[in-house]
Design an enzyme around this catalytic site. Structure first.
Site, mmCIF file in Angstrom:
data_model
loop_
_atom_site.group_PDB
_atom_site.id
_atom_site.type_symbol
_atom_site.label_atom_id
_atom_site.label_comp_id
_atom_site.label_asym_id
_atom_site.label_seq_id
_atom_site.Cartn_x
_atom_site.Cartn_y
_atom_site.Cartn_z
ATOM 1 N N ASN A 1 0.727 -1.308 0.038
ATOM 2 C CA ASN A 1 0.020 0.030 0.220
ATOM 3 C C ASN A 1 0.994 1.452 0.000
ATOM 4 O O ASN A 1 0.394 2.317 -0.469
ATOM 5 C CB ASN A 1 -0.984 0.112 1.049
ATOM 6 N N ALA B 1 2.537 5.987 -14.386
ATOM 7 C CA ALA B 1 3.478 4.818 -14.621
ATOM 8 C C ALA B 1 3.778 3.977 -13.711
ATOM 9 O O ALA B 1 3.982 2.767 -14.047
ATOM 10 C CB ALA B 1 4.986 5.368 -15.476
ATOM 11 N N LYS C 1 1.834 3.113 -11.232
ATOM 12 C CA LYS C 1 0.556 2.401 -10.867
ATOM 13 C C LYS C 1 0.229 1.487 -12.079
ATOM 14 O O LYS C 1 -0.408 0.377 -11.617
ATOM 15 C CB LYS C 1 -0.569 3.297 -10.710
ATOM 16 N N TYR D 1 3.556 9.034 -11.608
ATOM 17 C CA TYR D 1 2.790 8.195 -10.523
ATOM 18 C C TYR D 1 1.800 7.243 -11.555
ATOM 19 O O TYR D 1 1.610 6.088 -10.821
ATOM 20 C CB TYR D 1 1.774 9.114 -9.866
ATOM 21 N N ILE E 1 -10.099 8.775 -2.987
ATOM 22 C CA ILE E 1 -10.365 8.396 -1.854
ATOM 23 C C ILE E 1 -10.034 9.539 -0.904
ATOM 24 O O ILE E 1 -8.986 10.272 -1.092
ATOM 25 C CB ILE E 1 -9.643 7.196 -1.393
ATOM 26 N N SER F 1 -4.038 2.279 -8.734
ATOM 27 C CA SER F 1 -5.159 3.556 -8.864
ATOM 28 C C SER F 1 -5.780 3.366 -10.140
ATOM 29 O O SER F 1 -5.195 2.906 -11.138
ATOM 30 C CB SER F 1 -4.164 4.820 -8.656
HETATM 31 P P1 NAP Z 1 -1.340 8.792 2.589
HETATM 32 O O1 NAP Z 1 -2.463 9.058 3.384
HETATM 33 O O2 NAP Z 1 -0.104 9.569 2.013
HETATM 34 O O3 NAP Z 1 -0.371 7.395 3.230
HETATM 35 C C1 NAP Z 1 0.737 6.955 2.491
HETATM 36 C C2 NAP Z 1 1.404 5.837 3.544
HETATM 37 O O4 NAP Z 1 2.634 5.415 2.921
HETATM 38 C C3 NAP Z 1 1.850 6.373 4.770
HETATM 39 O O5 NAP Z 1 1.558 5.745 5.991
HETATM 40 C C4 NAP Z 1 3.314 6.481 4.641
HETATM 41 O O6 NAP Z 1 4.224 6.564 5.958
HETATM 42 C C5 NAP Z 1 3.713 5.365 3.807
HETATM 43 N N1 NAP Z 1 5.129 5.467 2.960
HETATM 44 C C6 NAP Z 1 5.199 6.534 2.164
HETATM 45 N N2 NAP Z 1 6.579 6.263 1.614
HETATM 46 C C7 NAP Z 1 6.866 5.238 2.169
HETATM 47 C C8 NAP Z 1 8.144 4.346 2.199
HETATM 48 N N3 NAP Z 1 9.055 4.729 1.262
HETATM 49 N N4 NAP Z 1 8.044 3.210 2.873
HETATM 50 C C9 NAP Z 1 7.245 2.872 3.730
HETATM 51 N N5 NAP Z 1 6.330 3.647 3.949
HETATM 52 C C10 NAP Z 1 5.910 4.704 2.957
HETATM 53 O O7 NAP Z 1 -1.936 8.140 1.243
HETATM 54 P P2 NAP Z 1 -3.317 7.329 0.964
HETATM 55 O O8 NAP Z 1 -3.983 8.159 0.356
HETATM 56 O O9 NAP Z 1 -3.566 6.374 2.030
HETATM 57 O O10 NAP Z 1 -2.735 6.143 -0.237
HETATM 58 C C11 NAP Z 1 -2.355 4.873 0.151
HETATM 59 C C12 NAP Z 1 -2.301 4.011 -1.206
HETATM 60 O O11 NAP Z 1 -3.264 4.185 -1.890
HETATM 61 C C13 NAP Z 1 -1.075 4.698 -2.073
HETATM 62 O O12 NAP Z 1 -0.160 3.579 -2.661
HETATM 63 C C14 NAP Z 1 -1.790 5.523 -3.120
HETATM 64 O O13 NAP Z 1 -1.066 5.616 -4.280
HETATM 65 C C15 NAP Z 1 -2.978 4.742 -3.301
HETATM 66 N N6 NAP Z 1 -4.220 5.400 -3.776
HETATM 67 C C16 NAP Z 1 -4.790 6.523 -3.058
HETATM 68 C C17 NAP Z 1 -5.767 7.167 -3.586
HETATM 69 C C18 NAP Z 1 -6.610 8.258 -2.827
HETATM 70 O O14 NAP Z 1 -7.256 8.950 -3.583
HETATM 71 N N7 NAP Z 1 -6.141 8.474 -1.623
HETATM 72 C C19 NAP Z 1 -6.285 6.910 -4.885
HETATM 73 C C20 NAP Z 1 -5.672 5.896 -5.492
HETATM 74 C C21 NAP Z 1 -4.604 5.243 -5.019
HETATM 75 P P3 NAP Z 1 4.903 7.580 6.533
HETATM 76 O O15 NAP Z 1 4.084 8.774 6.645
HETATM 77 O O16 NAP Z 1 5.047 6.997 7.730
HETATM 78 O O17 NAP Z 1 6.202 7.813 5.731
#
Ligand code: NAP
Length: 248
Positions: free
Chosen positions: A91, A158, A160, A156, A189, A143
């Site tokens: 994730n 690329a 995904k 991003y 989300i 995504s």
């Molecule tokens: P978020 O709130 O920014 O959370 C991201 C998480 O990833 C945090 O826990 C962060 O931990 C961790 N992280 C970042 N870099 C890291 C690394 N190098 N090593 C280990 N952990 C790392 O993001 P989110 O919206 O929940 O997104 C989660 C996933 O869903 C992502 O893959 C994102 O691309 C995907 N996604 C999100 C959406 C959306 O609308 N939100 C839509 C499509 C897909 P720390 O803060 O501790 O660094």
């Protein structure tokens, strides 16, 4: 009995947002939960206590998902601490948005490293244990942007899209070992990642979604409960969109 009772899951990037919601839903369904974080150390430690309150085993690890060696050490530590690894959820993800004209090499490499290479890192390390157990469920968070593309997010998108090709290849390679590999493609989300955007832009996005709202992290987590559980025992190689019909 929860849908995930007796299973051990590793979730990367669970200190906030979607990963945090997955960790909580997994604990509610009886899974033992190992999870990672990188910069949000306090939030990660707080989550460990929150999860343990569900009466399951929970442990947080500070580990950089983009680091190959660190991922191998992480998986070894999880298997040593929990004695099993049944479900792996990739994730952890970041954005470094910019138009291609202005995108730096660093912004490209960083996003590919954290979002895509991370999946290779953990899957490669985890399959040894899963092959021995002749069972496993791998869930990679992609995504809708990885399906459709998005202006200003070439790196991003690329990363995904790459996750989808990787997920399907793993399903083909490891299907005979009873290891399933699926991707979940969230739409819009509402998390901290999207909370930094201005409200007018966000409302415009909500209006353009057939279901007229953004999704909640728990709604993505529920799809991950399904794909991690035996309810989806014959489902592999799929991309499950959780997007309110946004990309339909
Ligand atoms: P978020 O709130 O920014 O959370 C991201 C998480 O990833 C945090 O826990 C962060 O931990 C961790 N992280 C970042 N870099 C890291 C690394 N190098 N090593 C280990 N952990 C790392 O993001 P989110 O919206 O929940 O997104 C989660 C996933 O869903 C992502 O893959 C994102 O691309 C995907 N996604 C999100 C959406 C959306 O609308 N939100 C839509 C499509 C897909 P720390 O803060 O501790 O660094």
């Amino acid at each position: 009995m929860g849908l995930l009772s007796g299973k051990t899951a590793l979730i990367t990037g669970a200190s906030k947002g979607i990963g945090r919601a997955i960790a909580i839903r997994y604990a509610q369904e009886g899974a033992n939960v190992a999870f990672t974080y990188l910069s949000s150390v306090e939030k990660g430690q707080a989550l460990e206590n929150e999860l343990a309150a569900f009466g399951i085993k929970a442990k947080g690890y500070r580990s950089d998902a983009s680091d190959f060696k660190a991922a191998e050490e992480l998986v070894n530590a999880v298997v040593a601490d929990f004695g099993a690894l049944d479900i792996l959820i990739n994730n952890a993800g970041i954005t470094r948005d910019n138009l291609l004209m202005r995108m730096t090499e660093e912004a490209w490499d960083e996003v590919i490293g954290v979002n895509l290479k991370s999946c290779f890192n953990t899957v490669k390390a985890a399959t040894r244990t899963m092959m021995k157990a002749k069972a496993g469920s791998i869930i990679n968070i992609t995504s809708v942007v990885g399906i459709k593309g998005n202006a200003g997010q070439a790196n991003y998108a690329a990363s995904k899209s790459g996750i989808i090709g990787f997920t399907k290849s793993v399903a083909l390679e490891l299907g005979s070992r009873n290891i399933r590999s699926n991707a979940v493609a969230p739409g819009f989300i509402e998390t901290e990642m999207t909370g930094v955007l201005d409200e007018k832009t966000v409302q415009g996005w909500r209006d353009a979604i057939p279901m007229k709202r953004g999704g909640q992290p728990e709604e993505v987590a529920n799809a991950c409960v399904f794909l991690g559980s035996d309810m989806s025992s014959y489902i592999s190689g799929q991309v499950l969109q959780v997007d309110g019909a946004m990309l339909t």
